[in-house]
Scaffold this motif. Structure first.
Motif, PDB file in Angstrom:
ATOM      1  N   PRO A 146      91.428  -3.442  15.918  1.00  0.00           N
ATOM      2  CA  PRO A 146      91.442  -3.523  17.592  1.00  0.00           C
ATOM      3  C   PRO A 146      90.221  -2.476  17.508  1.00  0.00           C
ATOM      4  O   PRO A 146      89.980  -1.709  16.346  1.00  0.00           O
ATOM      5  CB  PRO A 146      92.553  -2.080  17.494  1.00  0.00           C
ATOM      6  CG  PRO A 146      93.564  -2.223  16.938  1.00  0.00           C
ATOM      7  CD  PRO A 146      92.801  -3.075  15.900  1.00  0.00           C
ATOM      8  N   ARG A 147      89.568  -2.835  18.358  1.00  0.00           N
ATOM      9  CA  ARG A 147      88.418  -1.014  18.365  1.00  0.00           C
ATOM     10  C   ARG A 147      88.266  -1.317  19.934  1.00  0.00           C
ATOM     11  O   ARG A 147      88.804  -2.550  20.727  1.00  0.00           O
ATOM     12  CB  ARG A 147      87.132  -2.305  17.851  1.00  0.00           C
ATOM     13  CG  ARG A 147      87.198  -2.940  16.410  1.00  0.00           C
ATOM     14  CD  ARG A 147      86.982  -2.415  15.346  1.00  0.00           C
ATOM     15  NE  ARG A 147      86.718  -2.278  14.045  1.00  0.00           N
ATOM     16  CZ  ARG A 147      87.884  -2.464  13.200  1.00  0.00           C
ATOM     17  NH1 ARG A 147      88.794  -1.591  13.013  1.00  0.00           N
ATOM     18  NH2 ARG A 147      87.319  -3.449  12.003  1.00  0.00           N
ATOM     19  N   THR A 148      87.495  -0.131  19.959  1.00  0.00           N
ATOM     20  CA  THR A 148      86.964   0.285  21.202  1.00  0.00           C
ATOM     21  C   THR A 148      85.653   0.228  21.055  1.00  0.00           C
ATOM     22  O   THR A 148      85.103   1.629  20.544  1.00  0.00           O
ATOM     23  CB  THR A 148      87.708   1.573  21.892  1.00  0.00           C
ATOM     24  OG1 THR A 148      89.113   1.261  21.583  1.00  0.00           O
ATOM     25  CG2 THR A 148      87.438   1.697  23.444  1.00  0.00           C
ATOM     26  N   LEU A 195      92.972  -0.511  27.657  1.00  0.00           N
ATOM     27  CA  LEU A 195      93.760   0.002  27.694  1.00  0.00           C
ATOM     28  C   LEU A 195      93.407   1.457  27.741  1.00  0.00           C
ATOM     29  O   LEU A 195      94.195   1.994  27.234  1.00  0.00           O
ATOM     30  CB  LEU A 195      94.032  -0.233  26.100  1.00  0.00           C
ATOM     31  CG  LEU A 195      95.303  -1.479  25.767  1.00  0.00           C
ATOM     32  CD1 LEU A 195      95.297  -1.493  24.625  1.00  0.00           C
ATOM     33  CD2 LEU A 195      96.191  -3.050  26.570  1.00  0.00           C
ATOM     34  N   SER A 196      92.026   1.907  27.260  1.00  0.00           N
ATOM     35  CA  SER A 196      91.762   3.420  28.327  1.00  0.00           C
ATOM     36  C   SER A 196      91.974   3.929  29.658  1.00  0.00           C
ATOM     37  O   SER A 196      91.254   3.006  30.637  1.00  0.00           O
ATOM     38  CB  SER A 196      90.268   3.255  27.721  1.00  0.00           C
ATOM     39  OG  SER A 196      90.205   3.185  26.280  1.00  0.00           O
ATOM     40  N   LEU A 197      93.137   3.668  30.023  1.00  0.00           N
ATOM     41  CA  LEU A 197      93.533   4.618  31.377  1.00  0.00           C
ATOM     42  C   LEU A 197      92.010   5.008  32.418  1.00  0.00           C
ATOM     43  O   LEU A 197      91.805   4.861  33.524  1.00  0.00           O
ATOM     44  CB  LEU A 197      94.884   4.783  31.658  1.00  0.00           C
ATOM     45  CG  LEU A 197      95.821   4.001  31.430  1.00  0.00           C
ATOM     46  CD1 LEU A 197      97.265   4.699  31.906  1.00  0.00           C
ATOM     47  CD2 LEU A 197      95.611   2.310  32.581  1.00  0.00           C
ATOM     48  N   GLY A 198      92.007   5.992  31.485  1.00  0.00           N
ATOM     49  CA  GLY A 198      90.953   6.844  31.665  1.00  0.00           C
ATOM     50  C   GLY A 198      89.491   6.745  31.950  1.00  0.00           C
ATOM     51  O   GLY A 198      88.537   7.212  32.551  1.00  0.00           O
ATOM     52  N   ASP A 199      88.844   5.552  31.052  1.00  0.00           N
ATOM     53  CA  ASP A 199      87.907   4.723  31.040  1.00  0.00           C
ATOM     54  C   ASP A 199      87.626   3.772  31.306  1.00  0.00           C
ATOM     55  O   ASP A 199      87.693   2.787  30.458  1.00  0.00           O
ATOM     56  CB  ASP A 199      87.414   5.187  29.457  1.00  0.00           C
ATOM     57  CG  ASP A 199      85.803   5.454  29.673  1.00  0.00           C
ATOM     58  OD1 ASP A 199      84.786   4.886  30.650  1.00  0.00           O
ATOM     59  OD2 ASP A 199      85.575   5.739  28.709  1.00  0.00           O
ATOM     60  N   PRO A 200      87.531   2.937  32.973  1.00  0.00           N
ATOM     61  CA  PRO A 200      87.126   1.898  33.248  1.00  0.00           C
ATOM     62  C   PRO A 200      86.011   0.765  32.556  1.00  0.00           C
ATOM     63  O   PRO A 200      85.541  -0.057  31.887  1.00  0.00           O
ATOM     64  CB  PRO A 200      87.233   1.553  34.749  1.00  0.00           C
ATOM     65  CG  PRO A 200      86.663   3.381  34.863  1.00  0.00           C
ATOM     66  CD  PRO A 200      87.218   4.420  34.024  1.00  0.00           C
ATOM     67  N   GLU A 201      85.197   1.886  31.900  1.00  0.00           N
ATOM     68  CA  GLU A 201      84.073   0.817  31.115  1.00  0.00           C
ATOM     69  C   GLU A 201      84.271   0.687  29.365  1.00  0.00           C
ATOM     70  O   GLU A 201      83.384   0.009  28.856  1.00  0.00           O
ATOM     71  CB  GLU A 201      82.336   1.834  30.938  1.00  0.00           C
ATOM     72  CG  GLU A 201      82.369   2.444  32.407  1.00  0.00           C
ATOM     73  CD  GLU A 201      81.643   0.753  33.020  1.00  0.00           C
ATOM     74  OE1 GLU A 201      81.514   0.530  32.779  1.00  0.00           O
ATOM     75  OE2 GLU A 201      82.163   0.841  34.137  1.00  0.00           O
TER      76      GLU A 201
END
Length: 167
Positions: free
Chosen positions: A62-64, A34-40
């Motif tokens: 939820p976790r990232t 869900l992080s559009l600016g961070d593909p990793e």
């Protein structure tokens, strides 16, 4: 050879265990990034599963994970919570779950929360302290690479919630 022995022992164990033991189990359910600016970035639910007296409560948070650091939501709850029961027969263990609450979920008009729809899942036992439920592997200890429970105080909170769980 060791691989085959391990597989045999795992199969023998799985055949012997028939139901889930009371306790707290931890699982990690993958989510789309869900992080559009961070593909990793890796997104997932950290799932706390409570089993007590044939009943289950499943809470998802939820976790990232970005560059080996796990981030938890600043929100205090409001994520998916499921409740249900365990049924066993001579061949398998089945968990029936229904969504009990979720402030951040789309609610179906014809099935408001708490849901009346019970979804059933067959439990696949892996070892004495781990199993698979709905394609998520659960274990008696959190995965240190994925957990947001970074200290004993945070982890103690989970066990306090388990102790408050009244089936």
């Amino acid at each position: 050879l060791a691989f085959f022995i391990g597989m045999f022992c795992s199969s023998v164990f799985a055949a012997e265990q028939k139901t889930l033991k009371d306790g707290v189990y931890f699982g990690y359910e993958p989510l789309p990034n869900l992080s559009l600016g961070d593909p990793e970035a890796e997104w997932y639910y950290e799932c706390d599963l409570f089993v007590k007296d044939g009943h289950i409560k499943l809470e998802k948070f939820p976790r990232t994970k970005i560059k080996n650091e796990v981030f938890a939501s600043a929100s205090d709850g409001a994520f998916p919570v499921y409740e249900g029961a365990i049924e066993t027969d001579e061949k398998r263990t089945i968990v029936g779950l229904r969504k009990a609450s979720c402030d951040y979920c789309r609610i179906e008009e014809d099935d408001p929360l708490p849901s009346k729809i019970v979804r059933e899942y067959v439990v696949r036992f892996i070892s004495a302290d781990s199993f698979e439920l709905d394609n998520v592997t659960y274990a008696a200890k959190p995965n240190p690479e994925l957990t947001a429970y970074d200290d004993e105080k945070n982890l103690q909170h989970v066990f306090e919630q388990f102790n408050k769980f009244k089936p």
